[in-house]
Design a protein around this motif. Sequence first.
Motif, PDB file in Angstrom:
ATOM      1  N   LEU A 170       0.790  -1.231   0.000  1.00  0.00           N
ATOM      2  CA  LEU A 170       0.000   0.000   0.000  1.00  0.00           C
ATOM      3  C   LEU A 170       0.824   1.284   0.000  1.00  0.00           C
ATOM      4  N   VAL A 171       1.982   1.266   0.631  1.00  0.00           N
ATOM      5  CA  VAL A 171       2.741   2.507   0.806  1.00  0.00           C
ATOM      6  C   VAL A 171       3.681   2.769  -0.363  1.00  0.00           C
ATOM      7  N   LEU A 172       4.488   1.787  -0.717  1.00  0.00           N
ATOM      8  CA  LEU A 172       5.514   2.013  -1.731  1.00  0.00           C
ATOM      9  C   LEU A 172       4.979   2.260  -3.145  1.00  0.00           C
ATOM     10  N   PRO A 173       3.934   1.567  -3.618  1.00  0.00           N
ATOM     11  CA  PRO A 173       3.489   1.808  -5.006  1.00  0.00           C
ATOM     12  C   PRO A 173       3.126   3.261  -5.313  1.00  0.00           C
ATOM     13  N   PRO A 174       2.303   3.954  -4.496  1.00  0.00           N
ATOM     14  CA  PRO A 174       2.024   5.360  -4.826  1.00  0.00           C
ATOM     15  C   PRO A 174       3.250   6.255  -4.658  1.00  0.00           C
ATOM     16  N   LEU A 175       4.092   5.964  -3.681  1.00  0.00           N
ATOM     17  CA  LEU A 175       5.315   6.745  -3.526  1.00  0.00           C
ATOM     18  C   LEU A 175       6.252   6.524  -4.711  1.00  0.00           C
ATOM     19  N   ARG A 176       6.280   5.298  -5.205  1.00  0.00           N
ATOM     20  CA  ARG A 176       7.140   5.005  -6.356  1.00  0.00           C
ATOM     21  C   ARG A 176       6.667   5.749  -7.605  1.00  0.00           C
ATOM     22  N   ALA A 177       5.364   5.882  -7.763  1.00  0.00           N
ATOM     23  CA  ALA A 177       4.830   6.649  -8.897  1.00  0.00           C
ATOM     24  C   ALA A 177       5.260   8.113  -8.799  1.00  0.00           C
ATOM     25  N   LEU A 178       5.183   8.674  -7.592  1.00  0.00           N
ATOM     26  CA  LEU A 178       5.651  10.045  -7.374  1.00  0.00           C
ATOM     27  C   LEU A 178       7.152  10.151  -7.639  1.00  0.00           C
ATOM     28  N   TYR A 179       7.886   9.170  -7.198  1.00  0.00           N
ATOM     29  CA  TYR A 179       9.335   9.117  -7.352  1.00  0.00           C
ATOM     30  C   TYR A 179       9.748   9.072  -8.823  1.00  0.00           C
ATOM     31  N   GLN A 180       9.073   8.221  -9.602  1.00  0.00           N
ATOM     32  CA  GLN A 180       9.467   7.992 -10.995  1.00  0.00           C
ATOM     33  C   GLN A 180       8.857   8.997 -11.965  1.00  0.00           C
ATOM     34  N   LYS A 181       7.591   9.340 -11.768  1.00  0.00           N
ATOM     35  CA  LYS A 181       6.872  10.132 -12.764  1.00  0.00           C
ATOM     36  C   LYS A 181       6.837  11.626 -12.459  1.00  0.00           C
ATOM     37  N   TRP A 182       6.786  11.979 -11.176  1.00  0.00           N
ATOM     38  CA  TRP A 182       6.607  13.394 -10.821  1.00  0.00           C
ATOM     39  C   TRP A 182       7.958  14.076 -10.571  1.00  0.00           C
ATOM     40  N   PHE A 183       8.757  13.465  -9.684  1.00  0.00           N
ATOM     41  CA  PHE A 183      10.052  14.068  -9.357  1.00  0.00           C
ATOM     42  C   PHE A 183      11.186  13.513 -10.233  1.00  0.00           C
ATOM     43  N   ARG A 184      10.954  12.409 -10.915  1.00  0.00           N
ATOM     44  CA  ARG A 184      11.923  11.819 -11.855  1.00  0.00           C
ATOM     45  C   ARG A 184      13.311  11.736 -11.220  1.00  0.00           C
ATOM     46  N   VAL A 185      13.370  11.048 -10.090  1.00  0.00           N
ATOM     47  CA  VAL A 185      14.566  11.037  -9.258  1.00  0.00           C
ATOM     48  C   VAL A 185      15.701  10.263  -9.924  1.00  0.00           C
ATOM     49  N   ASP A 186      16.882  10.870  -9.937  1.00  0.00           N
ATOM     50  CA  ASP A 186      18.112  10.198 -10.342  1.00  0.00           C
ATOM     51  C   ASP A 186      18.926   9.909  -9.092  1.00  0.00           C
TER      52      ASP A 186
END
Length: 340
Positions: A98-114
Amino acid sequence: MSPATGSEAHTVNGAEAQVIPLHGGGRVSPPATPPSAAPSEAPVVAFPATTATPASAPAEPELLSDDVRSALTFLRHRLTGDYTVDEFGFDAELTETLVLPPLRALYQKWFRVDTFGVENLPTAGGALLVSNHSGTLPLDALMTAVAVHDETGGRHLRGLGADLVFKLPLIGSFARKSGQTLACTADAERLLEDGELVGVWPEGFKGIGKPFSARYKLQRFGRGGFVTAAMRTGVPIIPVSVVGAEETYPKLGDIRVLARVLGLPYFPVTPFFPLLGALGAVPLPTKWTIEFGEPIRTDEYSPDAVDDPMLVFTLTDQVRESIQHTLYRRLAQRKSVFRG
């Protein structure tokens, strides 16, 4: 041979059966009819024998995706009580589902973290990750947790949070379940002794609540309690530098009256909040980088070294300077806040 059908006639038990060849010039013999069988007047169509091979058979469609299967398993475990929670309240299955999937979407798609320096993250054993803190809301801690999990093949970052986090309704309980615990030396040492990756943000509210004009300028790191925890357990200290979080909610001001009424350390004013209400709480899509620095060893010190205040101060300052230097270097390389 009948000119109309091109078939041959055979007599079986007195009955004339027509065998229709399906492949041109091939001759197909009719199957033997048992004596007890009734004469058949209908044409018999003989199909050539084929042998089906498993390799040629079409693959059966996948009925359930991995995400759906994982969700169903999670629900079954919740209903049956077949899940575990550690002594700190951490629920690994809930965090994964429940926690990691929405955070991962924010991580990959919104902030595009390197991420950089991921080779400095240990795949086993304890380590203390010390990071800068910024952004008005502690999204940097959440994004760092995603980076650690995905770059280490599933290890969880056990963050040390302020008292206020665990006093907030719902948020405190949810923080416990997702692996966070109180920022105290005793809990930090127990987690490190158990071989966990522990995250600490020494700037605290001074870091995330600082004005936009002071962005990327590290605040005081306190008395070095995190250093003594690392020294007592002999684990390495890994400096973590996050660039991009400062601009997600540029803090322009503070409504102190509201902060006191709500029991908060500050009530921020940003370009969009509270002017646009809930819409103003949407973070700006800045481009982030997270760099994990070279580990600073602590296992080479004697057990009584923690009682040396000058040594503790020196190590604390070394960690702080490492993070500050990396921030300046990354900022000098950045061409755009939103494109990196």
